[in-house]
Design an enzyme around this catalytic site. Structure first.
Site, mmCIF file in Angstrom:
data_model
loop_
_atom_site.group_PDB
_atom_site.id
_atom_site.type_symbol
_atom_site.label_atom_id
_atom_site.label_comp_id
_atom_site.label_asym_id
_atom_site.label_seq_id
_atom_site.Cartn_x
_atom_site.Cartn_y
_atom_site.Cartn_z
ATOM 1 N N SER A 169 -47.822 18.972 -98.492
ATOM 2 C CA SER A 169 -48.757 19.750 -97.690
ATOM 3 C C SER A 169 -47.953 20.656 -96.754
ATOM 4 O O SER A 169 -46.946 21.225 -97.158
ATOM 5 C CB SER A 169 -49.704 18.816 -96.919
ATOM 6 O OG SER A 169 -50.653 19.565 -96.183
ATOM 7 N N TYR A 199 -54.357 29.972 -97.666
ATOM 8 C CA TYR A 199 -53.225 29.048 -97.730
ATOM 9 C C TYR A 199 -53.493 27.827 -96.856
ATOM 10 O O TYR A 199 -53.296 26.681 -97.277
ATOM 11 C CB TYR A 199 -51.937 29.744 -97.282
ATOM 12 C CG TYR A 199 -50.739 28.819 -97.239
ATOM 13 C CD1 TYR A 199 -50.138 28.377 -98.414
ATOM 14 C CD2 TYR A 199 -50.225 28.373 -96.025
ATOM 15 C CE1 TYR A 199 -49.054 27.522 -98.388
ATOM 16 C CE2 TYR A 199 -49.137 27.511 -95.982
ATOM 17 C CZ TYR A 199 -48.546 27.096 -97.167
ATOM 18 O OH TYR A 199 -47.468 26.234 -97.128
ATOM 19 N N LYS A 203 -53.685 23.763 -97.995
ATOM 20 C CA LYS A 203 -52.842 22.699 -97.442
ATOM 21 C C LYS A 203 -53.678 21.607 -96.768
ATOM 22 O O LYS A 203 -53.323 20.432 -96.792
ATOM 23 C CB LYS A 203 -51.828 23.291 -96.471
ATOM 24 C CG LYS A 203 -50.809 24.240 -97.101
ATOM 25 C CD LYS A 203 -49.814 23.510 -97.993
ATOM 26 C CE LYS A 203 -50.064 23.592 -99.459
ATOM 27 N NZ LYS A 203 -49.007 22.922 -100.271
#
Length: 312
Positions: A169, A199, A203
């Protein structure tokens, strides 16, 4: 724990007590590293090979993977194995899992390491999903689920009864509190969100997926962890601006540092006890974004992901 304090804790870690030399002998262990051809994945694969693991380099580019395999053979004396995997194409993911399972009965560690960061907004996966979510989340979800029989077999054959899935992550997982399922296909909502927030969303979802995997399969010996590898200099930043690159240089570490935490999770004896944990630089247990500690949201994500791959 506030965002600024969390950033300080994760961006400026103390010296690691865990080093690649801490890794035990991995003879007999079968390991896959996605994105092993470059950056943190390559550094991870290097350490694994040096400790006698059988390492599959799962990557899209055969040329780049074979070059990395050649370089690491020169450095370690051990040779990795190329596994063709394009996480942005679910058919390729399925083919990769079938190729691996035609060669191996057991998988002991899966490093879901590959990823893309802030590509041009027009870039989509082969099935029309946002490239970042499709690669970082959906592709890895499908790959992991297809490999679950191999992982469970690997757990049964291991002395500690465990197989490990290490999900890469980022600190970026802290920068949102929810998922926008309307911004994953190429909708106006996705384009409005923009590539940086997309993005962040991917994550954030990596942590949710990792936690749900831990809940669903922990009793079958699967140890699932989510890792912030640290702020690193790597190919991941190839799409960001010169100004952003300049700012980041002050807090970026070499790629080999980024391998430390995921190697700790994937190889150390204590790593076998970290199911469902969020890990931070360097090789430490951290406190995740509280919003990821939401079983309902994680279950919703899992069901959404299942729906997207059921007809591949």
């Amino acid at each position: 724990m506030g965002l600024v304090y969390s950033f300080y804790v994760e961006a400026f870690p103390p010296k690691s007590e865990f080093t690649p030399e801490s890794i035990p002998d991995l003879s007999g262990k079968v390991i896959i590293v996605t994105g092993a051809n470059t950056g943190v994945g390559k550094e991870t694969a290097k350490a694994l090979l040096a400790h006698n693991a059988k390492v599959y380099f799962a990557a899209r580019s055969q040329e780049k993977a074979e070059q990395a395999i050649k370089e690491l053979k020169e450095q370690t004396g051990k040779e990795g194995i190329f596994l063709k995997l394009d996480l942005a194409d679910l058919k390729s993911v399925k083919s990769a899992s079938e190729e691996f399972q035609s060669k191996e009965k057991e998988l002991h560690v899966l490093f879901n390491n590959a990823g893309v960061m802030a590509p041009p907004i027009d870039q989509l996966t082969a099935q029309g999903y946002d490239l970042q979510f499709g690669t970082n989340v959906l592709g890895h979800f499908y790959f992991t689920n297809l490999l679950l029989p191999s992982l469970i077999a690997g757990a049964k054959s291991s002395p500690d009864g465990k197989a490990r899935v290490v999900n890469t992550s980022s600190f970026a997982s802290r920068l949102t509190k929810d998922l926008d399922f309307n911004a994953i296909t190429d909708t106006p909502a996705r384009r409005k969100k923009g590539t940086q927030l997309l993005y962040v969303q991917s994550k954030f979802a990596n942590v949710l997926f990792s936690d749900e995997l831990a809940r669903r399969y922990g009793e079958q010996g699967i140890v699932s962890t989510a890792v912030n590898p640290g702020n690193l200099r790597s190919d991941l930043q190839r799409h960001i601006s010169a100004v952003e690159n300049f700012v980041l240089k002050a807090i970026l570490y070499p790629a080999n540092y980024g391998a430390l935490t995921q190697l700790w999770a994937g190889t150390s004896p204590e790593g076998a006890q970290l199911n469902g944990k969020y890990l931070i630089p360097w090789a430490r247990e951290g406190i995740p974004n509280p919003a990821t500690d939401d079983p309902k949201l994680a279950e919703d994500l899992w069901k959404w992901l299942e729906e997207k791959v059921e007809t591949v």
